[in-house]
Design an enzyme around this catalytic site. Structure first.
Site, PDB file in Angstrom:
ATOM      1  N   GLU A  48       0.834  -1.192   0.000  1.00  0.00           N
ATOM      2  CA  GLU A  48       0.000   0.000   0.000  1.00  0.00           C
ATOM      3  C   GLU A  48       0.874   1.248   0.000  1.00  0.00           C
ATOM      4  OE1 GLU A  48      -3.738  -0.118   2.619  1.00  0.00           O
ATOM      5  OE2 GLU A  48      -2.413  -1.575   3.584  1.00  0.00           O
TER       6      GLU A  48
ATOM      7  N   LYS B 268      -6.677   3.869   9.934  1.00  0.00           N
ATOM      8  CA  LYS B 268      -6.310   3.235   8.664  1.00  0.00           C
ATOM      9  C   LYS B 268      -7.526   2.484   8.118  1.00  0.00           C
ATOM     10  CE  LYS B 268      -2.797   0.200   6.609  1.00  0.00           C
ATOM     11  NZ  LYS B 268      -3.710  -0.774   5.976  1.00  0.00           N
TER      12      LYS B 268
ATOM     13  N   LYS C 296      -6.921  -4.037  15.295  1.00  0.00           N
ATOM     14  CA  LYS C 296      -8.309  -4.238  14.880  1.00  0.00           C
ATOM     15  C   LYS C 296      -9.085  -4.916  15.998  1.00  0.00           C
ATOM     16  CE  LYS C 296      -5.836  -4.763  10.780  1.00  0.00           C
ATOM     17  NZ  LYS C 296      -4.529  -5.370  10.494  1.00  0.00           N
TER      18      LYS C 296
END
Length: 585
Positions: free
Chosen positions: A300, A527, A476
């Protein structure tokens, strides 16, 4: 309020009259014990002077303040599909509110069943089966034991709810371990006794001659072996999902926003008077191993707007930039292009310079200064680059780098492109020594962040931040991670000067709670991937709504300039301490 005087003690009084008198006495006692006459008198007296237009609405609001707090009556789990068409679970929370059962909220969560460090083609092929099994187990837990466990609890008591959920999960883990031990003992073969081994003297070999003209070459230092994967317990998503659902229910019942509820949990008191928006980390390009080009290093390429802009301004800048990149992508000589699941364009490149050249051209067209108006971060996804047969990272097809050589590669890259202010997963988590050295060299001017290279939230809480040095972690809420766990780990990271960055998994749902979590916990960054795909755009839209609400209340703070947590040389061999921060000029 009188319900009749004393009944004369006369046996000739009809039975019906005596029973009616006793009924009135019980009614009077019932109303007195609940202070009904007193409160009726109070509201009637005050209402006469106030004379509200809606008499019965006034009475309803008055008595609502004395109502029993809402309590969980049921939690219902249902199987749904995530954005990849894979099975996951939705939870509905129903509460008893003023004697009626009402549906309060719905919540979904991604279904993570594999460790990214160990993802192979065989595992990918079995992914659907694993997810289906995990979803079915989660549904069994939610609709039966967890439903009974939480019934009657007020959703506002998040700490107690999460404690019960975590204890239940721990019991399931222990039961599974016991079952595995019993199965192993039952299957263990009985080894026959062998006679004593006869030891013979080895026959000496003839001395081998070293061929002339050849010199011995010292082998490279071998890489560290992969650490065993952290166990991923099937059905564990039920714990984190129910925890999030209860938090959403509590916010809804308090007529408050979820981010304010989470902030109150984080502060253990009223939310702060001023709250800031996280800086969005917007993925512009996916040009890593799966993109089809020779370049594999950059999974990315991420843009980060400068601090000081409003979130709305930042998002507008990112939208314009993505639109300009799209125009270049579909130029006459662009080559194959596809839309990545990360919400950005996937394109193969052969050289490291090409992605930077494209972004620079787009910035020039928009009159943006790269390195001032916006900066870049790279998600290197080092765990995907390692060739374990050759024990090296393949950064470009045919170009292999030992972990020690990767340090020079990154320092040169950051020196060549000063707009880079962050590297995500530049190395595997097993390369702890190289992590420390890279962090020591680059941390004064660049965030060194761990995503897949980080340990799970559970491990961070039980063992603390590990010895690997980094500037921050992309975390997460998955599996058994509760809201209380997130609050705890965010505080731990803040105490040690480490940036807490909420992020998304590859398999997402349209639930936008991560935006509220980021704001409520005061995250520096968030993000979310690119600005495409509904599951990602939903989170960006939720952040826009939060900023607008904060601005209307006069509670919107502003992000400070970048402060890079600097890892000093002494910290590499000592206990971790809170690092000093260096500001980006």
């Amino acid at each position: 309020m009188s319900l009749g005087g004393a009944l004369p003690n006369n046996s000739r009084i009809p039975k019906e009259a005596r029973e009616f008198y006793q009924l009135k006495q019980r009614a009077a006692e019932y109303y007195r014990s609940n202070a009904v006459p007193q409160r009726m008198q109070e509201v009637l007296n005050t209402m006469f002077y106030e004379q509200p237009d809606d008499v019965y609405g006034h009475l309803a609001n008055y008595f609502a303040s004395f109502a029993i707090p809402a309590a969980i009556s049921r939690i219902v789990g249902r199987e749904i599909l995530d954005t990849k068409g894979q099975p996951t679970v939705e939870v509905e929370v129903l509460c008893t509110i003023k004697n009626f059962e009402k549906s309060v909220c719905f919540t979904t969560m991604s279904n993570c069943c594999s460790d990214p460090n160990y993802t192979t083609q065989d595992i990918e092929d079995k992914n659907f089966e694993q997810k289906n099994q995990s979803a079915q187990i989660a549904l069994e837990w939610i609709n039966e034991p967890l439903n009974s466990l939480l019934k009657g609890l007020p959703p506002a008591n998040q700490t107690e709810v999460d404690k019960l959920l975590s204890e239940y999960f721990q019991r399931k883990v222990e039961e599974d371990e016991e079952q595995r031990k019993r199965d192993a003992e039952a299957e263990e073969p009985i080894e026959p006794e062998l006679p004593p081994e006869i030891i013979t003297a080895p026959v000496p070999d003839k001395k081998k001659k070293i061929p002339k003209g050849k010199k011995s070459i010292a082998p490279e230092k071998p890489i560290n072996l992969r650490l065993p994967p952290e166990p991923l317990f099937p059905g564990s998503m039920a714990i984190g999902l129910v925890s999030l659902a209860v938090a959403k229910a509590a916010a809804r019942l308090q007529n408050a926003f979820l981010y304010l509820h989470i902030a109150s949990l984080n502060q253990a008191e009223e939310p702060p008077k001023e709250m800031r928006m996280p800086l969005p980390m917007v993925t512009l390009l996916n040009c890593g191993k799966s993109s089809g080009g020779k370049l594999k290093l950059m999974k990315e390429v991420i843009a980060v707007p400068k601090p000081g802009l409003s979130y709305k301004q930042s998002l507008k800048m990112m939208m314009d930039l993505q639109q300009q990149i799209t125009k270049w992508m579909f130029g006459p000589k662009s080559g194959p292009v596809a839309m990545s699941h990360l919400g950005c364009w996937k394109k193969g490149y052969d050289h490291t310079e090409q992605p930077f050249e494209l972004i620079q051209e787009a910035c020039n067209t928009l009159e943006l200064t790269l390195g001032e108006d916006l900066h870049l971060m790279l998600n290197c996804a080092a765990h995907e680059l390692m060739d374990y047969g050759k024990e090296k990272y393949e950064v470009i097809s045919g170009i292999l780098k030992h972990p020690d050589e990767m340090i020079e590669l990154y320092t040169s890259l950051v020196a060549k492109y000063p707009s880079i202010i962050g590297l995500i997963d530049p190395l595997r988590k097993e390369d702890a020594q190289q992590w420390s050295k890279l962090c020591f060299l680059l941390s004064p001017r660049c965030y060194i962040l761990a995503d897949v290279a980080s340990r799970s939230i559970d491990k961070l809480i039980t063992d603390g931040l590990d010895e690997t040095q980094y500037s921050g972690l992309v975390l997460k809420q998955t599996n058994q991670s509760t809201i209380s766990n997130l609050v705890q780990v965010a505080k731990l990271m803040e105490e040690q000067g480490c940036r807490f960055i909420p992020g998304l998994t590859d398999e997402e749902t349209i639930d936008d709670s991560i935006a509220d979590i980021a704001v409520g916990l005061g995250a520096r960054f968030i993000k979310l991937g690119g600005l495409c795909h509904g599951e990602r755009v939903a989170k960006y839209n939720r952040l826009l709504a939060i900023e607008e609400e904060l601005a209307q209340r006069g509670a919107l703070g502003h992000a400070s300039e970048h402060q890079f947590p600097v890892v000093s040389e002494e910290e590499q061999d000592s206990e971790p301490v809170k690092p000093e921060a260096k500001q980006l000029n």
